[in-house]
Design a protein around this motif. Structure first.
Motif, mmCIF file in Angstrom:
data_model
loop_
_atom_site.group_PDB
_atom_site.id
_atom_site.type_symbol
_atom_site.label_atom_id
_atom_site.label_comp_id
_atom_site.label_asym_id
_atom_site.label_seq_id
_atom_site.Cartn_x
_atom_site.Cartn_y
_atom_site.Cartn_z
ATOM 1 N N THR C 2 1.616 20.239 43.403
ATOM 2 C CA THR C 2 0.664 19.206 42.825
ATOM 3 C C THR C 2 0.548 17.767 43.571
ATOM 4 O OG1 THR C 2 2.032 18.016 41.458
ATOM 5 C CG2 THR C 2 1.347 20.124 40.785
ATOM 6 N N HIS C 3 -0.445 16.843 43.440
ATOM 7 C CA HIS C 3 -0.693 15.707 44.031
ATOM 8 C C HIS C 3 0.297 14.705 43.204
ATOM 9 C CE1 HIS C 3 -3.805 17.728 46.200
ATOM 10 N NE2 HIS C 3 -3.695 17.003 47.141
ATOM 11 N N MET C 7 0.168 10.633 43.909
ATOM 12 C CA MET C 7 -0.616 9.694 43.202
ATOM 13 C C MET C 7 0.236 8.487 42.718
ATOM 14 S SD MET C 7 -3.848 10.231 43.027
ATOM 15 C CE MET C 7 -4.092 8.939 42.116
ATOM 16 N N THR C 10 1.079 6.040 45.639
ATOM 17 C CA THR C 10 0.024 5.219 46.068
ATOM 18 C C THR C 10 -0.236 4.125 44.878
ATOM 19 O OG1 THR C 10 -1.473 6.757 45.482
ATOM 20 C CG2 THR C 10 -0.706 6.813 47.447
ATOM 21 N N TYR C 11 0.272 4.158 43.769
ATOM 22 C CA TYR C 11 -0.070 3.244 42.699
ATOM 23 C C TYR C 11 0.310 1.690 43.135
ATOM 24 C CZ TYR C 11 0.040 0.718 38.364
ATOM 25 O OH TYR C 11 -0.136 -0.156 37.280
ATOM 26 N N PRO C 12 -0.687 0.925 42.820
ATOM 27 C CA PRO C 12 -0.484 -0.617 43.369
ATOM 28 C C PRO C 12 0.510 -1.446 42.628
ATOM 29 C CG PRO C 12 -2.453 -0.372 42.226
ATOM 30 C CD PRO C 12 -1.597 1.135 42.090
ATOM 31 N N PHE C 30 2.243 19.371 32.391
ATOM 32 C CA PHE C 30 0.998 20.098 32.499
ATOM 33 C C PHE C 30 1.471 21.596 32.645
ATOM 34 C CE2 PHE C 30 -0.310 15.855 33.634
ATOM 35 C CZ PHE C 30 -1.388 15.796 32.689
ATOM 36 N N SER C 74 1.293 9.647 33.074
ATOM 37 C CA SER C 74 0.507 9.358 34.365
ATOM 38 C C SER C 74 0.077 7.816 34.716
ATOM 39 C CB SER C 74 -0.654 10.339 34.439
ATOM 40 O OG SER C 74 -0.213 11.441 34.425
ATOM 41 N N THR C 77 0.103 1.215 34.452
ATOM 42 C CA THR C 77 -0.493 0.076 34.151
ATOM 43 C C THR C 77 0.045 -0.306 32.922
ATOM 44 O OG1 THR C 77 -2.281 0.295 35.630
ATOM 45 C CG2 THR C 77 -2.524 -1.451 34.219
ATOM 46 N N ASP D 31 -4.066 19.933 38.414
ATOM 47 C CA ASP D 31 -3.877 18.993 39.408
ATOM 48 C C ASP D 31 -5.047 17.988 39.391
ATOM 49 O OD1 ASP D 31 -2.369 17.953 41.499
ATOM 50 O OD2 ASP D 31 -3.620 18.979 42.923
ATOM 51 N N GLU D 34 -4.852 15.416 36.467
ATOM 52 C CA GLU D 34 -3.588 14.778 36.540
ATOM 53 C C GLU D 34 -4.091 13.688 37.353
ATOM 54 O OE1 GLU D 34 -0.116 12.238 37.396
ATOM 55 O OE2 GLU D 34 -0.791 13.314 39.019
ATOM 56 N N SER D 35 -4.444 13.801 38.726
ATOM 57 C CA SER D 35 -4.680 13.037 39.755
ATOM 58 C C SER D 35 -5.944 11.881 39.470
ATOM 59 C CB SER D 35 -5.509 13.521 40.990
ATOM 60 O OG SER D 35 -4.390 14.596 41.539
ATOM 61 N N ASN D 37 -6.509 10.986 36.167
ATOM 62 C CA ASN D 37 -6.168 10.125 35.148
ATOM 63 C C ASN D 37 -5.325 9.167 35.889
ATOM 64 O OD1 ASN D 37 -6.826 10.422 32.262
ATOM 65 N ND2 ASN D 37 -5.802 12.515 32.485
ATOM 66 N N ALA D 38 -4.416 9.373 36.753
ATOM 67 C CA ALA D 38 -3.466 8.650 37.544
ATOM 68 C C ALA D 38 -4.686 7.655 38.480
ATOM 69 C CB ALA D 38 -2.776 9.074 38.648
ATOM 70 N N CYS D 39 -5.472 8.058 38.863
ATOM 71 C CA CYS D 39 -6.495 7.254 39.693
ATOM 72 C C CYS D 39 -7.002 6.076 38.962
ATOM 73 C CB CYS D 39 -7.270 8.173 40.616
ATOM 74 S SG CYS D 39 -8.360 7.137 41.929
ATOM 75 N N ASP D 41 -5.922 4.779 36.272
ATOM 76 C CA ASP D 41 -4.953 3.912 35.865
ATOM 77 C C ASP D 41 -4.649 3.124 37.136
ATOM 78 O OD1 ASP D 41 -2.615 2.946 34.193
ATOM 79 O OD2 ASP D 41 -1.536 3.970 36.287
ATOM 80 N N ALA D 42 -4.627 3.654 38.458
ATOM 81 C CA ALA D 42 -4.233 2.857 39.508
ATOM 82 C C ALA D 42 -5.272 1.793 39.707
ATOM 83 C CB ALA D 42 -4.060 3.747 40.845
ATOM 84 N N GLU D 112 -5.552 4.003 49.082
ATOM 85 C CA GLU D 112 -4.609 5.347 49.226
ATOM 86 C C GLU D 112 -4.875 6.386 48.047
ATOM 87 O OE1 GLU D 112 -2.998 6.870 51.873
ATOM 88 O OE2 GLU D 112 -4.496 5.619 52.909
ATOM 89 N N HIS D 113 -4.881 5.706 46.688
ATOM 90 C CA HIS D 113 -4.703 6.550 45.446
ATOM 91 C C HIS D 113 -6.315 7.139 45.435
ATOM 92 C CE1 HIS D 113 -6.759 3.223 43.322
ATOM 93 N NE2 HIS D 113 -5.868 2.372 43.808
ATOM 94 N N VAL D 116 -6.007 10.044 48.082
ATOM 95 C CA VAL D 116 -5.239 11.321 47.301
ATOM 96 C C VAL D 116 -6.159 12.155 46.397
ATOM 97 C CG1 VAL D 116 -3.178 12.172 46.215
ATOM 98 C CG2 VAL D 116 -3.176 10.229 48.043
ATOM 99 N N CYS D 117 -6.707 11.146 45.423
ATOM 100 C CA CYS D 117 -7.469 11.656 44.253
ATOM 101 C C CYS D 117 -8.678 12.455 44.847
ATOM 102 C CB CYS D 117 -7.907 10.773 43.516
ATOM 103 S SG CYS D 117 -8.723 11.157 41.826
ATOM 104 N N GLU D 119 -8.793 14.122 47.520
ATOM 105 C CA GLU D 119 -8.387 15.283 47.905
ATOM 106 C C GLU D 119 -8.206 16.383 46.898
ATOM 107 O OE1 GLU D 119 -5.248 14.490 51.249
ATOM 108 O OE2 GLU D 119 -4.142 15.644 49.906
ATOM 109 N N ALA D 120 -7.487 15.809 45.858
ATOM 110 C CA ALA D 120 -7.355 16.677 44.656
ATOM 111 C C ALA D 120 -8.920 17.203 43.903
ATOM 112 C CB ALA D 120 -6.661 15.901 43.553
ATOM 113 N N ARG D 123 -10.289 19.951 46.497
ATOM 114 C CA ARG D 123 -9.644 21.124 46.051
ATOM 115 C C ARG D 123 -10.351 21.750 45.058
ATOM 116 N NH1 ARG D 123 -3.539 21.593 44.029
ATOM 117 N NH2 ARG D 123 -3.543 23.891 43.778
#
Lengths: 137, 137, 137, 137
Positions: C2-3, C7, C10-12, C30, C74, C77, D31, D34-35, D37-39, D41-42, D112-113, D116-117, D119-120, D123
């Motif tokens: 998984t990524h 992820m 790369t969180y800021p 998951f 996930s 913030t 995947d 999750e990416s 949701n994380a993106c 948030d990032a 960068e996030h 990566v996102c 990419e997910a 895919r």
């Protein structure tokens, strides 16, 4: 108007909890989930979403927890009190945290969507606490 | 009673679609999702769930699709017509398939929860088609 | 693969918890959600799903709780320890209940999907407990 | 490592689609969810989330659609090609829209996030298209 009451009344067996308590809690969970998703989005639509980052985050968390709680309570087959208790406790906590944050922005920044959302969160928090009381009884 | 209309009316900007169409669709999506989760559970509570396996499966699928559609439509910020169209089409299709299956069991087996659930599915299918018409206009 | 780790990296900003603990927990949530949805479906595909009604029900509940927990974790913030604790506690409980049920059917009825699902539930239960320990530290 | 393949291999019947195609699609959906949701948030954790409002919104939509698609594909019982097709089409579309937005921010703002996102998302878009091809065959 939702079909939650009719669905419960047509369940082939006894409901796990008092039907009115259960239906109020199910309805409140999905209403709160929708309100929180909409409030996160409304915060993002404001001029300065950065100042509302905590509100957006708690909104998204609360929406997810309410959604799950509404689903768990919609199931009567092989009802498991420990499972119901676990999600109801998490949901009451999530709604309380989100309501507090929204109430703050409703008062300080006069954000109407936060005021409405806080209302939905408090209704759901109460409904979860009522269901928890009944589970304990 | 849900807070969907109030949440939409307090959004800081213009809604993506006609407010009544949108609110009807959001409410119908969450109501259908709850009804489908409850119907899957009620089918499982029947004496012979094996004979209802297709209904349970379509119920679970439809519940998930409606839930997602309700969330996507609850967001007005940076509204993307292609995203809305994609989920609304999937949702109208899911509701139609699930309604057909439930209507069959309502008639053949006299299952009341399937009758109520089919009603929620048809209402949601219509609401999605109305939103799609508006998107196309 | 998984990524989730990429992820998080790369969180800021700083992650709320130790990155390895967090990623293991997110991935386990998951994975457990998918396993539980698949196990509910596999139980429904068996000759006598009625005898597996409690397993199907707990699978569906556990899938929903894990899904929500994975989403909450996930988000970095404005991390709120009380929210994280509430969902992690519910998730550890849900996974424990579901694992116990699945282990029973794996042993008594030799159901391989229940054995695999129990494994995913126990992994997720452990990962939630590890995250809870770290939150308490 | 997920248990998706083991869950599919222990299903008491034939899988609806080629097992490798199916497992790759299920894994890619969760995947990507999750990416996304994380993106979201990032992006919210960046200095200027306002400039990323469209990315956050598409991330949230895509996360929801992928989550639903992963669940629908996890079910083999009474497989319904029309349902699978409907969600896979919506998912490929959602992933494509979200990937495009993330790629833009990865390149223009060096986020960068978002890289990566994206990419997910790509895919998952590919995995959905592969599953759609197989459904059509």
């Amino acid at each position: 108007m939702t079909h939650a009451r009719e669905m419960l009344d047509t369940y082939p067996g006894a409901a796990a909890l008092d039907a009115s308590t259960l239906v109020e809690c199910i309805d409140a969970c999905f209403d709160c989930s929708e309100s929180c998703n909409a409030c996160a989005d409304a915060c993002l639509g404001e001029d300065d979403p950065k100042s509302l980052a905590r509100c957006i985050r708690l909104n998204l968390d609360c929406a997810d927890v309410c959604d799950t709680t509404g689903k768990v309570l919609s199931r009567q087959t092989a009802f498991e009190p420990e499972m119901a208790r676990a999600v109801l406790q998490a949901c009451a906590q999530a709604c309380g945290l989100c309501a507090e944050e929204c109430e703050h922005h409703a008062m300080e920044m006069n954000l109407e969507h936060c005021r409405v959302c806080a209302e939905a969160c408090r209704r759901c928090e109460d409904a979860c606490n009522n269901a928890l009381s009944e589970l304990a009884a």
